[in-house]
Design an enzyme around this catalytic site. Structure first.
Site, PDB file in Angstrom:
ATOM      1  N   GLU A 164      -3.533   5.659  20.142  1.00 16.30           N
ATOM      2  CA  GLU A 164      -3.792   5.596  18.704  1.00 16.30           C
ATOM      3  C   GLU A 164      -3.449   4.198  18.193  1.00 16.30           C
ATOM      4  O   GLU A 164      -2.399   3.647  18.539  1.00 16.30           O
ATOM      5  CB  GLU A 164      -2.955   6.647  17.981  1.00 16.30           C
ATOM      6  N   GLU A 201      -1.603   1.519   7.164  1.00 18.64           N
ATOM      7  CA  GLU A 201      -0.826   2.744   6.968  1.00 18.64           C
ATOM      8  C   GLU A 201       0.408   2.435   6.130  1.00 18.64           C
ATOM      9  O   GLU A 201       1.048   1.385   6.288  1.00 18.64           O
ATOM     10  CB  GLU A 201      -0.404   3.340   8.310  1.00 18.64           C
TER      11      GLU A 201
END
Length: 318
Positions: free
Chosen positions: A133, A138
């Site tokens: 990932e 974020e």
């Protein structure tokens, strides 16, 4: 010393080839053509968020997805008290999967620094994190700085301490590293205040460029006034861009840890990060007893919780 004409032509050709190392593979377009390239995830949130991910037709009727001028809008419900399933939002996963490439996202707006929110732009395998990932954008709640993070399903990956301008938050990329409770990863925080949320939007948006090769994964961020001309010309050349915000290289076998990744946009609420950080926030904690209470009862607070996408393009090396 005189050079033969053919040698001069060859040198010029090599220069052009060097400057054109990447070719455009996928242009995600705008509006309906953009949404045609994504699956709308409607299962329960894997991060335990207080969110109800809805499908394309419901999101369109609710105005949560739409064309907005020259941008593609991905938002959340900011009109209604949420029911027990959570606040409505969308999570888009690209049908196309990738192994290596240069992913360039041009944003007019990202979700703002809003208490209760957890937005992300990322790449992930079909069954996370078994294929790795890459979290490109974020953050949670009112946080001012973007964090770029890798998550691996096998131990043995860590961040080399050079070659980037950000600061290391965590070094071990293994998702089950000691004390991580299954949420471990190696993170590099962008130290600039305009890298995330309200600060990014106030600066007029900008571009995130992610280069993924066998040797490294690098991420650059450019303000809207400072985007390299080669990106604008669809002829990107990372060798000209200077020091990236984040660079992951060194001990990690990138090709074994990151395979067949899809591109994802989402905005979730509370959950295992934003929810757990609620009580530690001097801004958010006074607003409500819990993150869920606030997200459920204050729809207007989320008017800035949207992605305004100018373009998304993926390039591959020639």
């Amino acid at each position: 010393m005189k050079l033969h004409l053919s040698v001069l032509v060859g040198i010029g050709l090599l220069g052009r080839l060097s400057a054109a190392a990447y070719r455009l593979q996928d242009d995600y377009g705008k509006g309906d053509s953009f949404f045609d390239k994504f699956d709308f995830f409607t299962e329960p949130d894997p991060t335990s968020g207080f969110v109800n991910y809805i499908d394309r037709s419901v999101a369109r009727r609710a105005g949560i997805i739409r064309s907005q001028g020259d941008t593609t809008y991905l938002g959340v419900d900011n009109r209604n008290i949420a029911n027990s399933t959570g606040r409505q939002s969308v999570r888009l996963t690209s049908y196309q999967e990738y192994n290596h490439g240069l992913v360039i996202l041009d944003l007019a707006h990202m979700p703002g620094s809003v208490c209760g929110t957890w937005p992300a732009f990322w790449m992930v395998g079909t069954v996370p994190p078994t294929a790795g990932e890459i979290d490109i954008i974020e953050g949670v709640n009112e946080g001012p700085n973007n964090e770029v993070t890798l998550h691996t399903n096998d131990d043995g990956c860590s961040v080399q301490r050079s070659g980037f301008s950000g600061r290391i938050a965590t070094e071990n990329c293994y998702i089950y590293s000691t004390g991580s409770a299954g949420s471990g990863g190696c993170g590099i925080v962008d130290s600039e205040a305009n890298s995330y949320g309200d600060g990014f939007n106030a600066a007029g948006g900008g571009v995130f460029a992610t280069e993924w090769t066998s040797d490294f994964i690098r991420v650059w961020r450019f303000s809207s006034s400072n985007v390299p001309n080669d990106i604008r010309a669809e002829n990107p050349d990372p060798s000209r861009w200077g020091t990236p915000v984040a660079r992951f290289s060194g001990s990690c076998d990138i090709d074994s840890q990151f395979q067949n990744l899809h591109i994802v946009f989402d905005v979730t609420f509370c959950g295992s990060w934003a929810g757990s950080a609620w009580s530690q926030s001097n801004k958010c904690a006074p607003l409500a007893r819990t993150c869920v209470d606030y997200v459920r009862s204050t729809p207007a607070a989320f008017s800035e919780s949207y992605w305004g996408i100018n373009s998304l393009k993926v390039y591959q090396q020639d």
